[in-house]
Design a protein around this motif. Structure first.
Motif, short mmCIF file in Angstrom:
data_model
loop_
_atom_site.label_atom_id
_atom_site.label_comp_id
_atom_site.label_asym_id
_atom_site.label_seq_id
_atom_site.Cartn_x
_atom_site.Cartn_y
_atom_site.Cartn_z
N VAL A 132 19.58 39.33 5.90
CA VAL A 132 20.72 38.46 6.21
C VAL A 132 22.03 39.19 5.96
O VAL A 132 22.95 39.16 6.79
CB VAL A 132 20.65 37.16 5.37
N LEU A 133 22.14 39.88 4.84
CA LEU A 133 23.37 40.60 4.52
C LEU A 133 23.58 41.80 5.43
O LEU A 133 24.71 42.12 5.80
CB LEU A 133 23.36 41.04 3.06
N ALA A 134 22.50 42.47 5.79
CA ALA A 134 22.62 43.60 6.72
C ALA A 134 23.15 43.14 8.07
O ALA A 134 23.98 43.81 8.69
CB ALA A 134 21.27 44.29 6.88
N ALA A 135 22.70 41.98 8.51
CA ALA A 135 23.19 41.43 9.78
C ALA A 135 24.63 40.92 9.63
O ALA A 135 25.39 40.88 10.61
CB ALA A 135 22.29 40.29 10.24
N SER A 136 25.01 40.54 8.41
CA SER A 136 26.33 39.95 8.17
C SER A 136 27.43 40.98 7.97
O SER A 136 28.61 40.66 8.11
CB SER A 136 26.27 39.04 6.93
N SER A 137 27.06 42.19 7.63
CA SER A 137 28.07 43.20 7.28
C SER A 137 29.02 43.45 8.44
O SER A 137 28.60 43.79 9.55
CB SER A 137 27.39 44.52 6.91
N PRO A 138 30.34 43.30 8.21
CA PRO A 138 31.31 43.56 9.28
C PRO A 138 31.59 45.04 9.49
O PRO A 138 32.25 45.41 10.45
CB PRO A 138 32.56 42.82 8.78
N SER A 139 31.06 45.88 8.61
CA SER A 139 31.34 47.32 8.69
C SER A 139 30.13 48.19 8.99
O SER A 139 30.24 49.22 9.66
CB SER A 139 31.98 47.79 7.37
N HIS A 140 28.96 47.80 8.50
CA HIS A 140 27.74 48.60 8.69
C HIS A 140 26.57 47.69 9.04
O HIS A 140 25.50 47.75 8.44
CB HIS A 140 27.42 49.40 7.42
N GLY A 141 26.77 46.82 10.01
CA GLY A 141 25.77 45.82 10.35
C GLY A 141 24.61 46.35 11.16
O GLY A 141 24.63 47.47 11.67
N ILE A 142 23.59 45.53 11.27
CA ILE A 142 22.40 45.85 12.06
C ILE A 142 22.27 44.85 13.19
O ILE A 142 22.72 43.70 13.08
CB ILE A 142 21.12 45.83 11.20
#
Length: 448
Positions: free
Chosen positions: A225-235
């Motif tokens: 969830v956080l990886a998808a949410s990251s505005p700088s290093h998202g997935i």
């Protein structure tokens, strides 16, 4: 005569000192449920407040009241447990265990430490030395970034940022610095060459040698969830659906003890994991009304909790003490060393964190356990920082030891059950909302 009076005075003073010391753990059976919950939270909070490593302000990996420590172990802090700890500090402020200023000062110390500590493409290691900020290897090849532990920390950092963002100038700066810190985590790097899955570890010395792609249900939902949410290093969403959810194979039609399992735990059909799987990812991520194409996450976690309780009621191995007032298996200390206890790996060890941290899912049943532990077992299981990590009535085993990763979910999840504090903070973050939408989640918090 003077000597006799002096001896009597000394003995009286020692007796008073001992009485005061022992009174800190006095059991008060008539305490109300509400007051008991607050007492449990306050004692547990002190693990992260009074018991913190002084240089970093972070949570020690473990605190052994019996004093049986490995050499220099008191210097070791845990990233995941400290993520739970920063959330505990917010509870401490709200419950008035400390002042808002005291909480902000401690969190500033923590943020400053984390910004200078060892990181690996933005991810912290599992353990750090508190006095230096240098990595302490969790294992021979596990001496670099730990993305799962980092996710637990990031979940807490987001709550801190949200809590202080509308405060005074100093608090707004703390909020910004905290927000910036979690945005520096390079989730995309941990795809190991743009694969559609996230890897748990990376080391500058051993690279990807740990070789642990995180796939199939366990405690790691928050990482995706956080990886998808990251505005700088998202997935991209494909990493979640193809890696974590295994192109839909994560879904399960299996049942355990009359309850649907819903998801394949770690890829094993019908397996029910330790109860921390229903806690770690949901300290901030609110499972109420949270659904995607694979599961209803409230039902998932409630069912897992009820399976554990029913297992204790049926008690197939006949362990002493199991029943409606003593249930819940999780990863904890054990009569056979540290173990991830489950209905399939039941060693007769009850981990209090299991039922306590399930309070939002089963408030009445969890309260029965809390009151039994407090009133009936008392000082066998209750000490300086709340309930000890684990015990076994069968083996007459009552170690006076604590683990950060078990204490943290207790205070946080009890608060979520009482006020929803951490759920409201985390779910109000706009980046988190965008990430959940990207992955196809439904939630009352997502604006249409």
């Amino acid at each position: 005569m003077k000597h006799i009076l002096l001896i009597i005075t000394i003995l009286f003073a020692c007796s008073c000192t001992r009485s005061k010391r022992e009174s800190k753990n006095v059991i008060t059976p008539e305490v109300s449920n509400d007051s008991l919950l607050t007492l449990v939270q306050k004692k547990t909070f002190n693990y992260f407040w009074e018991g913190a490593e002084p240089t970093s302000g972070l949570a020690r990996e473990r605190i052994h009241i019996d004093g049986d420590y490995p050499e220099h172990d008191q210097d070791v802090v845990t990233i995941g447990g400290s993520g739970f700890g920063v959330m505990a500090i917010l509870v401490g402020i709200e419950r008035k265990f400390i002042t808002r200023q005291q909480g902000a000062d401690r969190l500033r110390k923590i943020i400053n430490f984390l910004s200078k500590a060892d990181r690996f493409h933005g991810a912290w290691p599992h353990w750090l030395y508190g006095p230096t900020g240098k990595v302490k290897p969790f294992g021979t090849k596990d001496d670099g970034g730990d993305l799962v532990e980092t996710a637990f920390m990031a979940q807490g950092l987001i709550c801190v940022s949200q809590y202080f963002k509308d405060g005074n100038a100093d608090e707004q700066q703390l909020s910004k610095d905290t927000e910036d810190l979690w945005k520096e985590i390079d989730w995309s790097w941990y795809r190991n060459g743009n694969q559609n899955v996230l890897y748990w570890h990376w080391s500058p010395k051993y690279q990807w040698a740990m070789n642990f792609p995180v796939s199939g249900y366990n405690e790691c939902l928050i990482m995706y969830v956080l990886a998808a949410s990251s505005p700088s290093h998202g997935i991209p969403a494909e990493v979640y659906h193809e890696g974590w959810a295994k192109k839909g194979a994560i879904k399960s039609d299996a049942e355990q003890l009359g309850y649907k399992v819903l998801l394949n735990y770690n890829g094993a059909e019908g397996h029910v994991g330790p109860l921390f799987w229903a806690h770690y990812s949901y300290l901030g991520l609110n499972p109420k009304g949270l659904k995607d194409r694979y599961a209803d996450y409230w039902q998932l976690n409630k069912n897992q909790t009820l399976i554990h309780r029913k297992h204790a009621l049926e008690n197939p191995k006949g362990y002493k003490g199991y029943g409606e007032n003593a249930w819940g298996l999780s990863a904890s200390y054990s009569v056979k060393g540290y173990s991830a206890h489950t209905p399939d790996n039941d060693l007769g060890v009850i981990s209090p964190t299991a039922a306590l941290s399930s309070y939002p899912y089963t408030p009445t049943y969890s309260m029965e356990v809390i009151r039994h532990l407090y009133q009936d077992l008392g000082e066998k299981v209750w000490g300086k920082y709340g309930f000890y990590d684990a015990f076994s009535e069968t083996d007459n085993w009552y170690p006076k030891r604590y683990l950060a990763i078990d204490q943290g979910p207790e205070i946080v999840m009890i608060e979520n059950g009482r006020s929803g504090l951490l759920w409201k903070l985390f779910m109000s973050n706009t980046a988190v909302q965008s990430g959940l939408k990207k992955l196809g989640f439904e939630s009352p918090y997502l604006k249409q």
